[in-house]
Design an enzyme around this catalytic site. Structure first.
Site, PDB file in Angstrom:
ATOM      1  CD  GLU A 257      -2.944  -1.203   0.799  1.00  0.00           C
ATOM      2  OE1 GLU A 257      -3.207   0.280   0.074  1.00  0.00           O
ATOM      3  OE2 GLU A 257      -3.258  -2.105   0.701  1.00  0.00           O
ATOM      4  CB  CYS A 291      -1.801   6.917   0.091  1.00  0.00           C
ATOM      5  SG  CYS A 291      -3.787   6.105   2.153  1.00  0.00           S
TER       6      CYS A 291
HETATM    7  P1  NAD Z   1       8.216   5.540   4.453  1.00  0.00           P
HETATM    8  O1  NAD Z   1       7.971   4.853   3.333  1.00  0.00           O
HETATM    9  O2  NAD Z   1       8.781   5.999   5.121  1.00  0.00           O
HETATM   10  O3  NAD Z   1       8.200   4.028   5.949  1.00  0.00           O
HETATM   11  C1  NAD Z   1       6.800   3.030   5.980  1.00  0.00           C
HETATM   12  C2  NAD Z   1       7.800   2.085   7.179  1.00  0.00           C
HETATM   13  O4  NAD Z   1       8.239   1.257   6.192  1.00  0.00           O
HETATM   14  C3  NAD Z   1       8.090   2.458   8.392  1.00  0.00           C
HETATM   15  O5  NAD Z   1       7.863   1.868   9.447  1.00  0.00           O
HETATM   16  C4  NAD Z   1       9.169   2.499   7.944  1.00  0.00           C
HETATM   17  O6  NAD Z   1      10.206   1.821   8.688  1.00  0.00           O
HETATM   18  C5  NAD Z   1       9.397   0.950   6.817  1.00  0.00           C
HETATM   19  N1  NAD Z   1      10.409   1.078   6.035  1.00  0.00           N
HETATM   20  C6  NAD Z   1      11.242   1.622   5.511  1.00  0.00           C
HETATM   21  N2  NAD Z   1      11.787   0.592   4.441  1.00  0.00           N
HETATM   22  C7  NAD Z   1      11.939  -0.410   4.920  1.00  0.00           C
HETATM   23  C8  NAD Z   1      12.582  -1.718   4.409  1.00  0.00           C
HETATM   24  N3  NAD Z   1      13.409  -1.642   3.652  1.00  0.00           N
HETATM   25  N4  NAD Z   1      12.623  -2.774   4.677  1.00  0.00           N
HETATM   26  C9  NAD Z   1      11.128  -2.296   5.477  1.00  0.00           C
HETATM   27  N5  NAD Z   1      10.766  -1.760   5.967  1.00  0.00           N
HETATM   28  C10 NAD Z   1      10.981  -0.217   5.709  1.00  0.00           C
HETATM   29  O7  NAD Z   1       6.815   5.901   4.555  1.00  0.00           O
HETATM   30  P2  NAD Z   1       6.156   6.968   5.557  1.00  0.00           P
HETATM   31  O8  NAD Z   1       7.118   8.014   4.977  1.00  0.00           O
HETATM   32  O9  NAD Z   1       5.910   6.457   6.820  1.00  0.00           O
HETATM   33  O10 NAD Z   1       4.751   7.559   4.813  1.00  0.00           O
HETATM   34  C11 NAD Z   1       4.374   8.083   3.620  1.00  0.00           C
HETATM   35  C12 NAD Z   1       3.935   7.173   2.128  1.00  0.00           C
HETATM   36  O11 NAD Z   1       3.448   7.025   3.132  1.00  0.00           O
HETATM   37  C13 NAD Z   1       3.098   8.742   1.222  1.00  0.00           C
HETATM   38  O12 NAD Z   1       4.261   7.765   0.712  1.00  0.00           O
HETATM   39  C14 NAD Z   1       2.212   7.521   1.376  1.00  0.00           C
HETATM   40  O13 NAD Z   1       1.354   7.928   0.337  1.00  0.00           O
HETATM   41  C15 NAD Z   1       2.168   6.379   1.999  1.00  0.00           C
HETATM   42  N6  NAD Z   1       0.680   5.571   2.412  1.00  0.00           N
HETATM   43  C16 NAD Z   1       0.564   4.683   1.552  1.00  0.00           C
HETATM   44  C17 NAD Z   1      -0.800   4.270   2.021  1.00  0.00           C
HETATM   45  C18 NAD Z   1      -1.587   3.932   1.584  1.00  0.00           C
HETATM   46  O14 NAD Z   1      -2.823   2.626   1.672  1.00  0.00           O
HETATM   47  N7  NAD Z   1      -1.138   3.093   0.293  1.00  0.00           N
HETATM   48  C19 NAD Z   1      -1.206   4.808   3.673  1.00  0.00           C
HETATM   49  C20 NAD Z   1      -0.864   5.158   4.096  1.00  0.00           C
HETATM   50  C21 NAD Z   1       0.592   5.883   3.601  1.00  0.00           C
END
Ligand code: NAD
Length: 504
Positions: A257, A291
Site C-alpha cells: 500500500e 496517501c
Molecule cells: P516510509 O516509506 O518512510 O516508511 C513506512 C514504513 O516502512 C516505516 O515503518 C518504515 O520503517 C518502513 N520501512 C522503510 N524502509 C523499509 C525497508 N527497506 N524494509 C522494511 N521496512 C521499511 O513512509 P512514511 O513516510 O512513514 O509514510 C508516508 C508514505 O506512506 C507516503 O508515500 C504515503 O502515500 C504512504 N502511505 C500509503 C498508504 C496506502 O494505503 N497506500 C497509507 C498510508 C501512507
C-alpha cells in the site's frame, strides 16, 4: 512539560508499562511542538527472531480455534478500542499532528474494522464447484496462512494496523507489527489494549499479536524471515520497491500500500459549493499527509476562475496551528523538518517551471520554534510537468486547466501512481465514463466527493506504483488465507478429467 504529562497520563490510562516509553535510545517527538515526548527501546535481532518464533507457535494454536471464536476475540478488542477512543485519538493527534476530530476518526476506523471482522468470522467461505466427472464434487476451502508481518507508515499510525490485524486475526493468523519509527507510542498503546483484550478473552496463545519497535532494519528482518508468509507494508513507493523485491525473492506474499498522486476533475456541470468543500478537505486536511490527499486538480476552463478564486480564499483563511490548543484549527503541522524542507524544494522547482504559488511558506507559531507548520500551497501550473508527476507528502495542490474531457482523463491517468481519484460533475456521460474501463485507472474512483476519506467496507488500495494491494473490506480477507481446492470422488469408478484414458 504539559504535553509530556498528557502523554504519560494517556499511556498509563491504557496500561502501557512506563519502562516501554522511558529510558530507551530512540527519541519520540511530537510534531505539535517539536519536543521530545518519550524515549523508546528498539527491538534487536534476537528479540525479533524470538518474537517470530512465538508467533509461529501461536499460529498452531490460533488456527485450530473456530473462526467465530477468533471473531469473539476481535469483538473484545473492538470494545477495548471503544472504551479508549478519546485517549487513543488524542495520542494519535499528539504523535502525528492531525486534528483531534481526525485522531478520533482514526480510532473509529479501528472500531469499524473490528465490527466488520467479527461478522466476517462467520463468512470465510469457499465455493462448491460443479465437477465434469460423474459422482465427483469440487470445493474450495480457505485455511489460515501463518504469521502476518505488518509494516506501517506514520500518517495513519494505528488504523492501518487494524485493517490488517482485525482481518488476519479472524482468518487465523497471528500478527507481528513494525510501526513507523516516527509513531511508536500509539503502537505501544494499542499493544496494551490488545493485552487487555487477551486477558478478558482467556485462552489466546502468547505471541498472538506482537509489536516490534524500530526502523527499517527491523522491518527488513520481518520481510526476510521465511517463517512469515505474508507481509503487508504501507509507506512510500521507494520502500515498496525494496520490500516487494525482497519478498518476491523468497516467494512470500505481499500486500503493498504505497504512495498516491491523486487527482480530481471538476467539470462545467459540477456543484461548485460542494466541490469547494470536498477539495479543501482532501487537499489541506491532515496537512496533505494522507496517501489519498488530493494533489492534482483539473478544472474545466469555463469553471476555472470561479473555482480557483474561491479556493484561494479558503487557502488564505484556513486555520493553521496546534489542534490541541484551538478547536477551530483545520491544519496541523508537518511531521518533521525533513518533510518541510522537501516541500520547499519542490515548490522552488514548481516556480522554476512557471508555477504560480500561493502559500507554502512556514507558518510561524511562536511558542514552537522546533515544529513545522506551513501554509498549504495552491500552485497554478502551466502543465502536468516536473513535481506534479510525483508524490510530495505535504499540502501542495497543483491546479491545471482543461478544455476537453478526454484530455483531462488522459492527464489524470498519466502518472505512475494509481491510488485514488474523483470527479465533480452532474453529467451522467462524464460520470459513467470516469468510472468505466476507459476512465480512472485508480483503485478508488469517487463521484462528487474528494479522493480521501475511505470507509472500511470497501477494499482499499491502488494500482501501478501504489503497489496493487487491497486491504479492509469486500473480499480483501482472502489475502490472509490460503486456498485449497479439493475434488471428492463418491463413486466406485475413476473417470479422469478431460476424458483422459489410463487403464492399468
Ligand atoms: P516510509 O516509506 O518512510 O516508511 C513506512 C514504513 O516502512 C516505516 O515503518 C518504515 O520503517 C518502513 N520501512 C522503510 N524502509 C523499509 C525497508 N527497506 N524494509 C522494511 N521496512 C521499511 O513512509 P512514511 O513516510 O512513514 O509514510 C508516508 C508514505 O506512506 C507516503 O508515500 C504515503 O502515500 C504512504 N502511505 C500509503 C498508504 C496506502 O494505503 N497506500 C497509507 C498510508 C501512507
Amino acid at each position: 512539560m504539559k504535553l509530556l504529562a498528557d502523554v504519560d497520563s494517556i499511556l498509563q490510562g491504557v496500561g502501557v508499562y512506563r519502562d516501554r516509553y522511558r529510558g530507551g535510545e530512540r527519541l519520540v517527538r511530537s510534531p505539535l511542538t517539536g519536543e521530545t515526548i518519550a524515549q523508546v527501546e528498539d527491538a534487536n535481532p534476537d528479540s525479533v527472531t524470538e518474537a517470530i518464533g512465538q508467533s509461529e507457535k501461536a499460529f498452531l494454536a490460533w488456527r485450530s480455534l473456530p473462526a467465530p471464536r477468533r471473531g469473539e476475540f476481535v469483538r473484545v478488542l473492538g470494545e477495548e478500542l471503544r472504551a479508549a477512543k478519546t485517549e487513543l485519538g488524542r495520542l494519535v493527534t499528539i504523535e502525528t499532528g492531525k486534528i483531534l476530530s481526525e485522531g478520533h476518526g482514526e480510532v473509529q476506523e479501528m472500531i469499524d474494522i473490528c465490527d466488520f471482522a467479527v461478522g466476517l468470522s462467520r463468512q470465510l467461505y469457499g465455493l462448491t464447484i460443479a465437477s465434469e466427472r460423474p459422482h465427483h464434487r469440487m470445493m474450495e476451502q480457505w485455511h489460515p496462512l501463518g504469521p502476518v508481518g505488518i509494516i506501517t507508515a506514520f500518517n495513519f499510525p494505528v488504523a492501518v494496523w487494524s485493517w490488517n490485524a482485525a482481518l488476519a486475526l479472524v482468518c487465523g493468523d497471528p500478527v507481528i507489527w513494525k510501526p513507523s519509527e516516527k509513531t511508536p507510542l500509539t503502537a505501544l498503546a494499542v499493544e496494551a489494549l490488545v493485552r487487555r483484550a487477551v486477558e478478558r478473552f482467556g485462552g489466546a496463545p502468547a505471541g498472538l499479536s506482537t509489536v516490534l519497535i524500530g526502523g527499517r532494519e527491523i522491518g527488513e528482518m520481518l520481510v526476510d524471515d521465511p517463517r512469515v508468509p505474508l507481509v503487508s507494508a504501507t509507506g512510500s513507493t521507494a520502500m515498496g520497491q525494496i520490500v516487494g523485491r525482497r519478498l518476491a525473492r523468497r516467494f512470500a506474499r505481499a500486500i503493498l500500500e504505497l504512495g498516491g498522486n491523486n487527482a480530481s476533475i471538476v467539470c462545467p456541470s459540477a456543484d461548485l459549493d460542494l466541490a469547494l468543500r470536498a477539495i479543501a478537505f482532501a487537499a489541506v486536511g491532515t496537512a496533505g499527509q494522507r496517501c489519498t490527499s488530493l494533489r492534482r486538480l483539473f478544472v474545466h476552463r469555463d469553471t476555472y476562475d470561479a473555482l480557483v478564486d474561491r479556493l484561494k480564499q479558503v487557502y488564505a483563511t484556513v486555520q493553521i496551528g496546534n489542534p490541541l490548543t484551538s478547536s477551530t484549527v483545520l491544519v496541523g503541522p508537518l511531521i518533521d523538518g525533513v518533510a518541510f524542507h522537501r516541500m520547499q524544494e519542490v515548490l522552488a522547482e514548481a516556480r522554476k517551471l512557471g508555477g504560480q504559488v500561493v502559500g507554502g511558506d512556514r507558518f510561524e507559531t511562536a511558542p514552537y520554534p522546533a515544529a513545522h507548520y506551513v501554509r498549504p500551497a495552491l500552485v497554478e501550473m502551466p502543465g502536468q510537468i516536473g513535481p506534479v508527476l510525483q508524490e510530495t507528502f505535504a499540502p501542495i495542490l497543483y491546479v491545471m486547466k482543461y478544455s476537453d474531457f478526454d484530455e483531462a482523463l488522459a492527464l489524470h491517468n498519466a502518472v505512475r501512481q494509481g491510488l485514488s481519484s474523483s470527479i465533480f460533475s452532474t453529467d451522467v456521460h462524464e460520470i459513467e465514463k470516469f468510472l468505466s474501463v476507459a476512465g480512472s485507472d485508480c483503485g478508488i474512483a469517487n463521484v462528487n466527493i474528494g479522493p480521501s476519506g475511505a470507509e472500511i467496507g470497501g477494499a482499499f488500495g491502488g494500482e501501478k506504483e501504489t503497489g496493487g494491494g487491497r486491504e479492509a473490506g469486500s473480499d480483501a480477507w482472502k489475502a490472509y488465507m490460503r486456498r485449497v481446492t479439493s475434488t471428492i470422488n463418491f463413486g466406485k469408478d475413476l473417470p479422469l478429467a478431460q476424458g483422459v484414458k489410463f487403464e492399468v
